[in-house]
Scaffold this motif. Structure first.
Motif, short mmCIF file in Angstrom:
data_model
loop_
_atom_site.label_atom_id
_atom_site.label_comp_id
_atom_site.label_asym_id
_atom_site.label_seq_id
_atom_site.Cartn_x
_atom_site.Cartn_y
_atom_site.Cartn_z
N LYS A 114 54.73 54.10 51.28
CA LYS A 114 53.28 53.95 51.32
C LYS A 114 52.76 53.99 49.88
CE LYS A 114 49.05 55.96 53.16
NZ LYS A 114 48.46 57.01 53.98
N ILE A 116 50.32 54.87 47.15
CA ILE A 116 49.23 55.84 47.01
C ILE A 116 48.43 55.63 45.72
CG2 ILE A 116 50.25 57.55 48.54
CD1 ILE A 116 51.09 59.12 46.03
N THR A 117 49.01 54.92 44.77
CA THR A 117 48.27 54.48 43.58
C THR A 117 48.81 53.10 43.22
OG1 THR A 117 49.76 55.21 41.80
CG2 THR A 117 48.25 56.86 42.69
N SER A 121 54.44 54.52 44.92
CA SER A 121 54.62 54.43 46.37
C SER A 121 55.66 55.46 46.77
CB SER A 121 55.10 53.03 46.76
OG SER A 121 54.12 52.07 46.43
N LEU A 157 48.57 63.45 46.40
CA LEU A 157 49.51 63.32 47.49
C LEU A 157 48.94 63.90 48.79
CD1 LEU A 157 52.48 62.30 47.75
CD2 LEU A 157 53.18 64.67 47.53
N GLU A 160 46.68 61.75 50.90
CA GLU A 160 47.37 60.73 51.70
C GLU A 160 48.26 61.33 52.78
OE1 GLU A 160 46.86 57.44 51.46
OE2 GLU A 160 45.42 57.76 49.84
#
Length: 163
Positions: A114, A116-117, A121, A157, A160
């Motif tokens: 995923k 996240i920035t 990932s 983190l 998310e």
């Protein structure tokens, strides 16, 4: 051994690392710590060739990194540790290497991860390793390029992946 910088960047040695992070680290040696890279002769050779002129580079397994860290012969050497993922950092810490700060620079997007920035990932294994490091007091910060502000990575983190 004196650890000047620990960075996770799955590209390992590339332009930013060569021109900026190596200078920032003020280290005599870059040590790439990865069982995967150490066991891939072609990749290990390419990583060494990408190093800045005059900088020593070693590509070692986690087991060898621990042995070298504990070897009195290297107690005054300054190092810049480079990793491809947080699980390897955690394994080194659990084996007794006292890492206190980890710079997260880049972790590529792949299936099962995923984003996240823009630059990072993660998958569940990554999240677990980051949480374990945080729980034992390791400072985790996102700083892709040197001019970026420090970002508390665990807060990012947790947005998310809430506990």
């Amino acid at each position: 051994m004196i650890i000047n910088l620990v960075r996770i960047d799955d590209r390992l040695i590339h332009g930013q690392v060569t021109t900026v992070w190596t200078k920032e680290a003020k280290a005599e040696r870059i040590i790439v710590v990865s069982d995967e890279v150490a066991n891939d002769e072609i990749r290990a050779t390419l990583v060494k060739q990408a190093a800045p002129p005059g900088t020593k580079v070693s590509v070692v397994s986690i087991e060898k990194a621990v042995a070298v860290y504990k070897n009195i012969k290297y107690e005054h050497d300054t190092v810049f540790y480079l990793f491809t993922n947080p699980t390897d950092v955690l394994r080194l810490i659990q084996a007794g290497v006292p890492i206190k700060n980890v710079n997260i620079g880049g972790m590529s997007f792949k299936a099962g991860k995923k984003q996240i920035t823009k630059a990072v990932s993660v998958d569940e294994n990554d999240v677990s390793a980051f949480r374990k490091m945080h729980d034992i007091g390791v400072n985790l910060y996102l700083k892709v390029v040197i001019t970026d502000p420090f970002v508390d990575f665990i807060k990012l983190l947790e947005q998310e992946f809430p506990y």
